[in-house]
Design a protein around this motif. Structure first.
Motif, short mmCIF file in Angstrom:
data_model
loop_
_atom_site.label_atom_id
_atom_site.label_comp_id
_atom_site.label_asym_id
_atom_site.label_seq_id
_atom_site.Cartn_x
_atom_site.Cartn_y
_atom_site.Cartn_z
N ARG A 129 38.35 42.13 45.55
CA ARG A 129 39.48 41.57 46.30
C ARG A 129 39.12 40.31 47.09
O ARG A 129 39.99 39.54 47.46
CB ARG A 129 40.02 42.61 47.28
N PHE A 130 37.83 40.14 47.35
CA PHE A 130 37.40 38.98 48.12
C PHE A 130 37.04 37.79 47.23
O PHE A 130 36.61 36.76 47.72
CB PHE A 130 36.20 39.35 49.00
N ASN A 156 36.93 49.73 40.04
CA ASN A 156 36.36 48.98 41.16
C ASN A 156 34.87 48.80 40.93
O ASN A 156 34.31 49.36 40.00
CB ASN A 156 36.67 49.66 42.51
N ILE A 157 34.22 48.04 41.80
CA ILE A 157 32.80 47.75 41.59
C ILE A 157 31.87 48.87 42.07
O ILE A 157 30.67 48.77 41.93
CB ILE A 157 32.40 46.42 42.25
#
Length: 184
Positions: A129-130, A156-157
């Motif tokens: 998200r960043f 997700n990571i």
């Protein structure tokens, strides 16, 4: 007559001889219960689980019932995992899903490359998200009716995935995703 003997005899009549009371009670509660016949072994499997196997053949099902207690009792190349299952309307395994940590991906990839030399891998970029980008890798091997997918990152990571899925179900999912993204 002994309650255990009655249970064993009734279980044998239902087609799941040798399965525990937990398995029996779960099966008898199901209106669609079918006798537990052995299925043909699939080319690709995941720690003893294979696509198309009957629910009552799944290793550990008799001990753990509806798989609620699987956590920590099943190991994937030394890693404690909790497999999740999808069953079709005939109580046959349609998918086995195992969440892994991304740091374990390389070990699993090498282990599966030894087991399935035809394993093919592709790299791609994923982004959090960043806006930070990460190198993802997804490896697949396809059998007659199934596909095994190992992905370093999934959703997700923080999580990777090992997925064994029926080819039919995999193609249906892929077509639904394609249609969804084509409509956007």
């Amino acid at each position: 007559m002994n309650k255990r003997l009655i249970l064993v005899l009734f279980t044998m009549l239902m087609g799941c001889a040798g399965k525990s009371h937990q398995s029996f009670s779960t099966n008898i509660a199901s209106e669609t219960h079918k006798p537990c016949n052995k299925t043909e072994k699939a080319k690709v499997n995941l720690i003893g689980f294979s696509i198309g196997m009957n629910k009552c053949e799944v290793p550990g099902y008799a001990e753990y019932g509806e798989f609620d207690d699987y956590s920590g009792k099943v190991r994937l190349h030394g890693i404690k995992v909790k497999p999740m299952f999808d069953f079709d309307t005939n109580d046959k395994v349609e998918a086995v899903y195992i969440q892994i940590g991304p740091r374990r991906f390389e070990d699993l990839k090498e282990a599966y490359r030894k087991k399935y030399p035809e394993l093919k891998c592709q790299s791609s970029k994923v982004q959090n998200r960043f806006g930070a980008q990460f190198e993802n890798e997804t490896c697949t091997v396809t059998g007659k009716d199934e596909i095994l997918i190992i992905s370093k990152y999934a959703e997700n990571i923080n999580n990777g995935v090992v997925l064994l899925k029926s080819l039919k179900s995999y193609e249906e999912s892929k077509n639904r995703r394609k249609k969804y993204y084509d409509e956007i």
